[in-house]
Design an enzyme around this catalytic site. Structure first.
Site, mmCIF file in Angstrom:
data_model
loop_
_atom_site.group_PDB
_atom_site.id
_atom_site.type_symbol
_atom_site.label_atom_id
_atom_site.label_comp_id
_atom_site.label_asym_id
_atom_site.label_seq_id
_atom_site.Cartn_x
_atom_site.Cartn_y
_atom_site.Cartn_z
ATOM 1 N N ARG A 46 -11.474 -29.604 28.823
ATOM 2 C CA ARG A 46 -11.983 -28.352 28.273
ATOM 3 C C ARG A 46 -10.942 -27.275 28.523
ATOM 4 O O ARG A 46 -9.926 -27.535 29.142
ATOM 5 C CB ARG A 46 -13.385 -28.001 28.797
ATOM 6 C CG ARG A 46 -13.822 -28.512 30.113
ATOM 7 C CD ARG A 46 -13.102 -27.934 31.279
ATOM 8 N NE ARG A 46 -13.052 -26.483 31.190
ATOM 9 C CZ ARG A 46 -12.112 -25.726 31.691
ATOM 10 N NH1 ARG A 46 -11.088 -26.258 32.352
ATOM 11 N NH2 ARG A 46 -12.126 -24.414 31.566
ATOM 12 N N GLN A 204 -17.816 -24.168 35.828
ATOM 13 C CA GLN A 204 -16.361 -24.378 35.866
ATOM 14 C C GLN A 204 -15.731 -23.684 37.073
ATOM 15 O O GLN A 204 -14.728 -24.147 37.619
ATOM 16 C CB GLN A 204 -15.711 -23.826 34.583
ATOM 17 C CG GLN A 204 -15.960 -24.638 33.345
ATOM 18 C CD GLN A 204 -17.181 -24.168 32.575
ATOM 19 O OE1 GLN A 204 -18.100 -23.591 33.148
ATOM 20 N NE2 GLN A 204 -17.220 -24.429 31.291
ATOM 21 N N ASP A 245 -11.085 -17.718 24.340
ATOM 22 C CA ASP A 245 -11.156 -18.850 23.411
ATOM 23 C C ASP A 245 -10.812 -18.455 21.985
ATOM 24 O O ASP A 245 -10.303 -19.254 21.208
ATOM 25 C CB ASP A 245 -12.545 -19.493 23.457
ATOM 26 C CG ASP A 245 -12.662 -20.353 24.698
ATOM 27 O OD1 ASP A 245 -12.807 -19.793 25.790
ATOM 28 O OD2 ASP A 245 -12.540 -21.583 24.574
HETATM 29 O O1 MRU Z 1 -16.313 -24.408 27.837
HETATM 30 P P1 MRU Z 1 -14.924 -24.371 28.400
HETATM 31 O O2 MRU Z 1 -14.848 -24.843 29.810
HETATM 32 O O3 MRU Z 1 -13.938 -25.046 27.487
HETATM 33 O O4 MRU Z 1 -14.598 -22.827 28.396
HETATM 34 C C1 MRU Z 1 -13.350 -22.414 28.877
HETATM 35 C C2 MRU Z 1 -13.209 -20.950 28.851
HETATM 36 O O5 MRU Z 1 -14.063 -20.223 28.414
HETATM 37 C C3 MRU Z 1 -11.906 -20.418 29.321
HETATM 38 O O6 MRU Z 1 -12.078 -19.178 29.916
HETATM 39 C C4 MRU Z 1 -11.027 -20.249 28.064
HETATM 40 O O7 MRU Z 1 -10.911 -21.463 27.390
HETATM 41 C C5 MRU Z 1 -9.699 -19.728 28.382
HETATM 42 S S1 MRU Z 1 -8.801 -20.978 29.195
HETATM 43 C C6 MRU Z 1 -7.350 -20.970 29.325
#
Ligand code: MRU
Length: 354
Positions: A46, A204, A245
């Protein structure tokens, strides 16, 4: 050292299984593009930039040892592959950026060939796709280093910061975005302490970020998300640093659910709120954040923790996995090309065109 997140070999794509961290370090192998897309969807891996790299390698898996006899066969097959990969996770724009780059490789191949295709042509197409995937990975690594150098310019000596979700090496092929700035900042004396918010519901922060901070020996503590405003009020906090994202043309930023309320709390306490993201995270087709598609994930990620149901049965549950922070709450956006400040459409367009 953070273990390698992805490794493409002739036998398949090895993926570090982030669902198991911090309890065990294991990898799984995706041998087909369908398996790679499922790994993205199921969060084996992720983090926006890593999703982009994995998507690129999924195309390589799709075209490895795949032989066609006509251009129309290739075109139809590509569309099928693209549909599977693009439907794995909708919010991180890096995934779509990788798909678009692969589409360009395909289009240039198709324009260079006649309708009938031979096995050697197919092999060459695979080589071009793999070359592009390796390039996407290299660009990701380089951009994390450049973002870290740019980001630390915003920090005073010995800053104490709060971060959210996981934006570290685990979310990229390099040193990370926001967590990359924190790691580099610690090396250079710009960071003295980092708080990692747990990041409900998927945790996370609890599982991945505090683990990376501990491995990198950065003084740090884990807090639950509802402790952040209290910590801002009662302790010296110099900045909140998060990743992204998808960022619209005006700088409105989609990031992990909970980022928005952290930005509101930071504004109230006069604490700068910084977003760190590579240029590939911007979606200039969107004027503002209203058009960003927010992924809805499963109810069980909200009601259960590691298989144990905490909530009563037969209740209604919501699980938007991301939210959008308006540009007015963002003090600066750090990219590999520089710092965008103040955050508005003019400055975003100018920064990206350099
Ligand atoms: O759902 P995830 O774990 O993929 O979400 C990740 C995030 O929201 C991070 O903050 C985002 O991808 C920036 S990472 C470099």
């Amino acid at each position: 050292m953070i273990p390698p997140r992805l490794k493409y070999t002739q036998k398949g794509l090895w993926i570090l299984d982030q669902r198991l961290i911090p309890w065990s370090i294991k990898k799984i192998k995706a041998e087909t593009y369908v398996q790679a897309a499922a790994a993205i969807k199921d969060m084996v891996l992720r983090g926006a930039p890593l999703i982009g790299c994995a998507a690129a390698y999924a195309y390589a898996l799709a075209f490895k040892e795949k032989f066609f006899s006509s251009k129309s066969q290739i075109r139809n097959y590509f569309l099928k592959v693209e549909k599977t990969i693009n439907s794995s996770r909708p919010t991180a724009v890096a995934l779509f950026a990788s798909s678009n780059r692969m589409k360009k490789i395909l289009e240039s191949f198709l324009s260079d060939h006649k309708e009938k295709i031979g096995p050697l042509d197919c092999l060459n197409l695979y080589k071009e796709i793999l070359k592009e995937a390796l390039k996407i990975e290299k660009e990701d690594i380089d951009s994390t280093l450049a973002m870290a150098e740019n980001g630390i310019k915003l920090l005073k000596k010995n800053s104490r910061v709060i971060t959210y979700c996981n934006t570290g090496a685990l979310a990229t092929m390099g040193i990370g975005t926001a967590l990359g700035v924190i790691t580099k900042g610690y090396e250079k004396g710009k960071i003295s302490f980092a708080y990692s918010c747990e990041t409900r519901p998927y945790l996370q922060g609890t599982r991945l970020t505090i683990w990376e901070l501990q491995r990198n020996k950065i003084p740090s503590a884990l807090i639950t998300d509802n402790m952040a405003a209290h910590i801002m009020k009662t302790e010296k906090i110099d900045a909140v640093i998060i990743g992204a994202d998808r960022i619209a043309a005006n700088g409105d930023t989609a990031n992990k659910i909970g980022s928005y309320q952290l930005a509101i709390a930071a504004k109230y306490h006069n604490i700068p709120f910084y977003v760190v993201a590579p240029c590939a995270t911007f979606d200039l087709s969107l004027k503002n954040g209203d058009g960003i598609k927010i992924e809805e994930r499963s109810e069980s990620e909200v009601t259960n923790i590691r298989g144990l149901r905490l909530a009563p049965k037969s209740i209604r549950v919501r699980h938007p996995a991301f939210d959008v922070t308006p540009n007015s709450l963002i003090s600066a956006i750090v990219t590999e090309k520089g710092i965008i400040n103040p955050v508005n459409t003019k400055n975003v367009l100018q920064a990206l065109s350099i």
